[in-house]
Design an enzyme around this catalytic site. Structure first.
Site, short mmCIF file in Angstrom:
data_model
loop_
_atom_site.label_atom_id
_atom_site.label_comp_id
_atom_site.label_asym_id
_atom_site.label_seq_id
_atom_site.Cartn_x
_atom_site.Cartn_y
_atom_site.Cartn_z
CD GLN A 140 -2.47 1.23 2.72
OE1 GLN A 140 -1.76 1.68 3.62
NE2 GLN A 140 -3.71 0.86 2.93
CB SER A 143 1.57 7.15 4.59
OG SER A 143 0.51 6.43 5.15
CB SER A 175 3.44 -2.77 5.64
OG SER A 175 3.02 -1.87 6.63
CD GLU A 258 -4.73 -0.07 6.46
OE1 GLU A 258 -5.13 0.94 5.82
OE2 GLU A 258 -3.55 -0.26 6.75
CG ASN A 380 -6.11 4.70 19.08
OD1 ASN A 380 -6.12 3.88 18.16
ND2 ASN A 380 -5.88 4.37 20.33
CD GLU A 381 -4.76 10.28 18.80
OE1 GLU A 381 -4.25 9.71 17.82
OE2 GLU A 381 -4.47 9.97 19.98
#
Ligand SMILES: Cc1cc2nc3c(=O)[nH]c(=O)nc-3n(C[C@H](O)[C@H](O)[C@H](O)COP(=O)(O)OP(=O)(O)OC[C@H]3O[C@@H](n4cnc5c(N)ncnc54)[C@H](O)[C@@H]3O)c2cc1C
Length: 412
Positions: A140, A143, A175, A258, A380-381
């Protein structure tokens, strides 16, 4: 024949499939009890990481060749044409065996539903069988150094030249990109429109000239992810999934699957509770009231995550909307993982962090692994923002760049 209680309620068709799955697993996989429950998969050398990656890929190929890959995918695309119960029964049987497709199972879970939803029939015929057989192992490439949580702000530039896009830019935290032979990449094709509207989703052969993957070393000692540099990489326009400039739609499908996969993963590994309980027994802390409370809390969370995960994965396999927002599952999983790491260290004490025996390494990874799971696939945010907006219907975060062209948005 399995003696598992789950077989009691099988229909004749399900019983037949269960027997076939069991026979396949007995013929091709090792029983799970031969594998230590404390074994962790950290590869401190590139060779070891590559070997593990290829083992997973080989297992996926075995599944494919024996009719057990893509159980709910259409037969003409290399799947079995089955239903959610095929997956459930297969997973029940596979629990007793040491089987894993490793990294490729993550990309099948993310890219498979994306191809089924956004690719043309010709693209599906070309890519889905290769995805399911792991002939193509996809990384992927989303980012970037300046675009993680704010993924739509990405800057990797693609300029059209006839039947090709010429792509130049940098990706990061990708990754297994050093091992994968294909990638899914998001590129900026139109800088003159607001950020979400000028992105294109492409599939790219990683051996195309101009692509360089450089592994990044993590605190665990492993280096599973990479920086990827792209210098005038030529990618056919035929590799666009969805619409040119409309790549945000397939990207969202990938991200949603994902989250579901990362959350659902805790179901597949069979849970951490038995190991935490064993650890407490080993250290004579089973009756310690604080440890007991931590164990009860963790057990409860693990069960909730398992039920949520099963419900979401069943919907995903049937290509239906998940009954629980995948962000809720990912968040719950991540927070359980934090508690598991804290509890493992509380039980084992400081030496749990410095030893090099198998259980010490498990404890170290429990503690360190929580950071990757709470960042990868959306922090998490960000998951909390998603839940606030999508599930609770709260007002969206104020956005200053929503209606301005991407090229006019200030960047550092
Ligand atoms: C194990 C792992 C595997 C990964 N694999 C891949 C991969 O294969 N491919 C790929 O493309 N990427 C991958 N990533 C990258 C991952 O998607 C990003 O790290 C993630 O999206 C966060 O982006 P960032 O690191 O740029 O942090 P930033 O976006 O810079 O965030 C920094 C901090 O700010 C907080 N924050 C940011 N925006 C907001 C907001 N709006 N509201 C509240 N808080 C906010 C974040 O929560 C975080 O705490 C992986 C990451 C990890 C850890």
């Amino acid at each position: 024949m399995t003696t598992d209680a789950t077989s009691v309620t099988d229909t004749p068709e399900q019983a037949e499939f269960r027997a076939a799955a069991r026979a396949f697993l007995e013929a091709h996989a090792k029983p799970r009890q031969q594998v230590s429950p404390w074994a962790v998969t950290v590869h401190r050398s590139q060779d070891a990481a590559r070997a593990a990656f290829e083992r997973g890929r080989a297992w996926q190929k075995t599944l494919f060749e024996n009719g057990f890959a893509g159980l709910t995918y259409p037969v003409e695309l290399g799947g079995r044409g089955g239903s959610a119960w095929h997956e459930r029964i297969y997973n029940e049987e596979a629990r007793s065996f040491d089987t894993s497709s490793g990294f490729v199972s993550a990309t099948i879970a993310m890219l498979g539903p994306t191809l089924m939803k956004h690719a043309t029939p010709e693209q599906q015929a070309l890519y889905v069988p290769k995805l399911l057989s792991a002939e193509y192992a996809f990384c992927q490439l989303f980012s970037e150094p300046g675009a993680g949580s704010d993924l739509a702000g990405l800057a990797c530039r693609a300029v059209r030249d006839g039947d090709e896009f010429v792509v130049t830019g940098q990706k990061v935290w990708n990754s297994a990109a050093q091992f994968c032979n294909w990638g899914m990449i998001l590129v900026r094709t139109n800088p003159d429109v607001p950020k979400h509207r000028g992105i294109t989703f492409l599939l790219v052969d990683m051996s195309t000239p101009g692509i360089e993957a450089r592994p990044l070393v993590q605190p665990t000692g492993g280096s599973e992810f990479n920086e990827v540099f792209l210098e005038e990489v030529r990618i056919p326009v035929a590799n666009v999934i969805g619409e040119i400039d409309g790549g945000w739609a397939p990207a969202r499908t990938v991200l949603s699957n994902e989250s579901a996969f990362i959350g659902g993963g805790s179901v597949a590994v069979g849970g951490r509770y038995p190991r935490l309980l064993e650890l407490a027994e080993m250290h004579g802390k089973r009756d310690d009231p604080t440890v007991r409370q931590g164990l009860a809390d963790f057990y409860m969370r693990e069960r909730i995550v398992a039920v949520m995960g099963e419900r979401i994965m069943a919907a995903v396999r049937q290509r239906q909307m998940p009954p629980v927002d995948p962000s809720a599952l990912k968040l719950f999983t991540t927070e359980s993982r934090v508690r598991s790491g804290n509890l493992a260290v509380a039980i084992r004490g400081a030496d749990g962090l410095v030893g090099d025996d198998e259980i010490a390494i498990w404890t170290q990874m429990e503690l360190l692994g929580r950071f990757s799971i709470s960042i990868g696939g959306g922090t998490n945010e960000v998951q909390k923002n998603n839940l606030a907006e999508r599930a609770l219907g709260l007002p969206r975060e104020p956005r200053t760049d929503h209606e301005i062209a991407w090229k006019d948005v200030p960047r550092s």
